[in-house]
Enzyme design. Sequence first.
Site, PDB file in Angstrom:
ATOM      1  N   CYS A   1     -29.220  78.542  30.278  1.00 42.78           N
ATOM      2  CA  CYS A   1     -28.004  77.775  30.477  1.00 42.78           C
ATOM      3  C   CYS A   1     -28.351  76.293  30.537  1.00 42.78           C
ATOM      4  CB  CYS A   1     -27.237  78.150  31.747  1.00 42.78           C
ATOM      5  SG  CYS A   1     -26.648  79.828  31.745  1.00 42.78           S
TER       6      CYS A   1
ATOM      7  N   LYS B   1     -34.613  79.772  25.063  1.00 42.94           N
ATOM      8  CA  LYS B   1     -35.962  79.209  24.998  1.00 42.94           C
ATOM      9  C   LYS B   1     -36.590  79.070  26.365  1.00 42.94           C
ATOM     10  CE  LYS B   1     -38.973  76.603  22.479  1.00 42.94           C
ATOM     11  NZ  LYS B   1     -39.712  77.739  21.952  1.00 42.94           N
TER      12      LYS B   1
ATOM     13  N   TRP C   1     -26.290  81.222  28.716  1.00 43.39           N
ATOM     14  CA  TRP C   1     -27.054  82.439  28.435  1.00 43.39           C
ATOM     15  C   TRP C   1     -26.582  83.438  29.490  1.00 43.39           C
ATOM     16  CZ3 TRP C   1     -30.505  85.835  30.770  1.00 43.39           C
ATOM     17  CH2 TRP C   1     -31.157  86.713  29.886  1.00 43.39           C
TER      18      TRP C   1
ATOM     19  N   GLU D   1     -38.580  89.404  17.515  1.00 44.94           N
ATOM     20  CA  GLU D   1     -37.734  88.317  18.012  1.00 44.94           C
ATOM     21  C   GLU D   1     -36.824  87.738  16.924  1.00 44.94           C
ATOM     22  OE1 GLU D   1     -40.474  85.325  19.463  1.00 44.94           O
ATOM     23  OE2 GLU D   1     -39.193  84.947  21.162  1.00 44.94           O
TER      24      GLU D   1
ATOM     25  N   LYS E   1     -43.248  88.197  17.431  1.00 45.16           N
ATOM     26  CA  LYS E   1     -42.566  87.219  16.580  1.00 45.16           C
ATOM     27  C   LYS E   1     -41.618  87.930  15.618  1.00 45.16           C
ATOM     28  CE  LYS E   1     -43.088  84.256  17.980  1.00 45.16           C
ATOM     29  NZ  LYS E   1     -43.598  83.415  19.019  1.00 45.16           N
TER      30      LYS E   1
ATOM     31  N   HIS F   1     -55.100 107.585  19.935  1.00 42.58           N
ATOM     32  CA  HIS F   1     -54.748 108.092  21.267  1.00 42.58           C
ATOM     33  C   HIS F   1     -53.232 108.226  21.424  1.00 42.58           C
ATOM     34  CE1 HIS F   1     -58.882 107.886  22.537  1.00 42.58           C
ATOM     35  NE2 HIS F   1     -58.955 106.686  21.993  1.00 42.58           N
TER      36      HIS F   1
ATOM     37  N   ARG G   1     -31.297  76.431  25.462  1.00 34.30           N
ATOM     38  CA  ARG G   1     -31.314  77.119  26.758  1.00 34.30           C
ATOM     39  C   ARG G   1     -30.372  78.319  26.798  1.00 34.30           C
ATOM     40  NH1 ARG G   1     -33.756  73.662  30.457  1.00 34.30           N
ATOM     41  NH2 ARG G   1     -32.973  74.877  32.193  1.00 34.30           N
TER      42      ARG G   1
ATOM     43  N   ASN H   1     -26.557  76.694  36.353  1.00 28.72           N
ATOM     44  CA  ASN H   1     -27.706  77.324  35.706  1.00 28.72           C
ATOM     45  C   ASN H   1     -28.502  78.010  36.807  1.00 28.72           C
ATOM     46  OD1 ASN H   1     -30.868  75.881  34.646  1.00 28.72           O
ATOM     47  ND2 ASN H   1     -30.100  77.918  34.301  1.00 28.72           N
ATOM     48  N   GLY H   2     -28.804  79.301  36.624  1.00 31.17           N
ATOM     49  CA  GLY H   2     -29.554  80.020  37.657  1.00 31.17           C
ATOM     50  C   GLY H   2     -28.806  81.277  38.053  1.00 31.17           C
TER      51      GLY H   2
ATOM     52  N   GLU I   1     -48.812  89.325  19.325  1.00 30.73           N
ATOM     53  CA  GLU I   1     -47.966  88.153  19.073  1.00 30.73           C
ATOM     54  C   GLU I   1     -47.237  88.294  17.733  1.00 30.73           C
ATOM     55  OE1 GLU I   1     -46.618  85.746  20.397  1.00 30.73           O
ATOM     56  OE2 GLU I   1     -46.304  84.193  18.894  1.00 30.73           O
TER      57      GLU I   1
HETATM   58  C1  AGP Z   1     -41.840  83.224  22.354  1.00 29.93           C
HETATM   59  O1  AGP Z   1     -41.533  83.230  21.018  1.00 29.93           O
HETATM   60  C2  AGP Z   1     -40.784  83.532  23.280  1.00 29.93           C
HETATM   61  N1  AGP Z   1     -39.512  83.143  22.931  1.00 29.93           N
HETATM   62  C3  AGP Z   1     -41.119  83.839  24.692  1.00 29.93           C
HETATM   63  O2  AGP Z   1     -41.885  84.999  24.695  1.00 29.93           O
HETATM   64  C4  AGP Z   1     -41.831  82.748  25.527  1.00 29.93           C
HETATM   65  O3  AGP Z   1     -43.134  82.576  25.078  1.00 29.93           O
HETATM   66  C5  AGP Z   1     -41.810  83.175  27.005  1.00 29.93           C
HETATM   67  O4  AGP Z   1     -40.488  83.279  27.432  1.00 29.93           O
HETATM   68  C6  AGP Z   1     -42.574  82.229  27.896  1.00 29.93           C
HETATM   69  O5  AGP Z   1     -42.019  80.960  27.888  1.00 29.93           O
HETATM   70  P1  AGP Z   1     -42.810  79.724  28.450  1.00 29.93           P
HETATM   71  O6  AGP Z   1     -44.025  79.549  27.621  1.00 29.93           O
HETATM   72  O7  AGP Z   1     -41.855  78.575  28.330  1.00 29.93           O
HETATM   73  O8  AGP Z   1     -43.151  80.022  29.870  1.00 29.93           O
END
Ligand code: AGP
Length: 605
Positions: free
Chosen positions: A2, A600, A74, A484, A481, A500, A27, A98-99, A477
């Site tokens: 947010c 983000k 958000w 996401e 990616k 396994h 945000r 926000n929060g 990762e």
């Molecule tokens: C990465 O592509 C993400 N959107 C997410 O996993 C991010 O890395 C994670 O939320 C941690 O954020 P930060 O590095 O701002 O703490």
Amino acid sequence: MCGIFGAVAGAPVADTLVEGLRRLEYRGYDSAGVATIESGGLRRLCAVGRVGSLAERVATEHPAGNIGIAHTRWATHGKPSERNSHPHMAPGVAVVHNGIVENHRALRSELSAAGCALRSDTDTEVIPWLVARNMAAGNSVEDALRTTDRTLEGSYAVAALHERDPDTLYGLRRGSPLVAAIGPQGGYLASDANALAGLVTQAVCLEDGDLAEVHRDRLVVRDAEGATVDRRLIAVEHGTSSLDLGGHAHYMLKEIYDQPRVAALINDCYGGIGVLSNFLPVAPAHIRRITMIACGTSFYAASVAKRWFESLAGIRADVEIASEYRYRPLPPAEPGELAILISQSGETADTLACLKRLKEAGTPTLGLVNVVHSTLAREADSFVPLHAGVENGVASTKAFIAQLLVLARLAVDIADRRRGLRQDHVLSCLRALEQMPNTITAALHNESAVQALAETFRDARSALFVARGPLFPIALEGALKLKETSYIHAEGFAAGELKHGPIALVEDGTPVVALACSGDLLDKTGSNIREIAARGARITVVGDRGGILSLMDVAVGALTIPNCEEFVQPIVSVLPLQLLAYHAAVQRGLDVDRPRNLAKSVTVE
Ligand code: AGP
């Protein structure tokens, strides 16, 4: 999560509010809204979806007030809808938040029983009603907000407006970021100082418990005891270059191609031996154990670095997911422990909760942070700026590379200081790091091959990423990616773990991205890849020449990375995976910079 923005000026503020929200959209982008005071009364406009939808409403309905608050959401409580959009209102008062208000259920019942007509499903809506109730009891807006603050539990930042005080914006910070500032045209509040670019040259960082009173030309900040305080000033960069796409179709692509520049900057700032260890809150010789704590992509950077610290510096290193670590019973801290908290935003709620816990336990803390004015940067014992520049795309790319590069240099530095390495090995690692701007540029050269591979993913329902050793976190990762940005179900596995269990997922045509580079583990990885190829997996190898040659007989495709020192292979290997995630999303017609359900900066737990 947010974004909050507020403005008070000598002219209508609606356009300024919308522009501020555009810069805070990273945000959250489930809905957006503004409230202004016009002719003495509050007016609210909201729209579901991106800030662009709100901008259209503002452009047609022209809210005229010279004071207003705005929000991009958000969703945490209640699905995205106009009813649940902020600002939330009670008689005379409007609030953006926000929060999370943790005790909102009890407060909602109490307020409803007292006849307050709460309309939304949100936790936020209790705030304006509490303010209204406190004002009805004869309080000023400021006292009503203070009393409300004492009633609320949780972590939040709030901006508020009241009809009775039509020239003042109020901002309250309790755990979530908020800055306040005065510029030539007026006064402002924002979740992030970057949203104020072009309006002011510096901003005041509020601290927990602070209440800011923002006028057109004057700002007063009072702490939780009501004393007027001077808070830290931060510079606000001029201009909107971070919002500029620089000729690219999306921020994610722009940021992928910004990585050679980031690598060069990191070399300039932290090049040579001994520079980064100066940032450590403990002498390298005294470190006996390193614990790295992070979330998401930052956690995978930590997972690569674990191997570097252990193999180069001979220091035991553990990695912890912040949301788990914060609640886990821990043995007492021991001498020689160093905690490294890694975060692009520096505002991730779980990571900050771990910081608090570690500080209480007396463990020295180092933050690796991209946003230098963030809470983590401020509150860790010391911090290293990642210098990735503003990262706009929700999917982290250049901040990840910056994390890896800084961690790699830190590992080399500590290894050298502790004399745990042969000098020639230190030097070859350093040389590889010096070469990174060129190596990254070379690795980004095969975009058309990645694009062709992405086409084969267009209709995929799932994909596997497999690797061993330091490349294993890169497989994780790569999978993160892809899921996401493209919403394809993707999982990363340690190649040796396939038999396994996960091998049961493999059927004819299952897309598998295998990371394979020259080195001690190549043959072992190769055997595992052959086992899944024999069961019908469609293998694409991402690797250096040696890796690709060794698997040519079973692979249907290959993405080549430049030959490089084994130490930096994880850094280079992730580049084609970033491009793959980008192109897979574009080919599926998805909003690559603002993927569904994500934000983000994850400021709630
Ligand atoms: C990465 O592509 C993400 N959107 C997410 O996993 C991010 O890395 C994670 O939320 C941690 O954020 P930060 O590095 O701002 O703490």
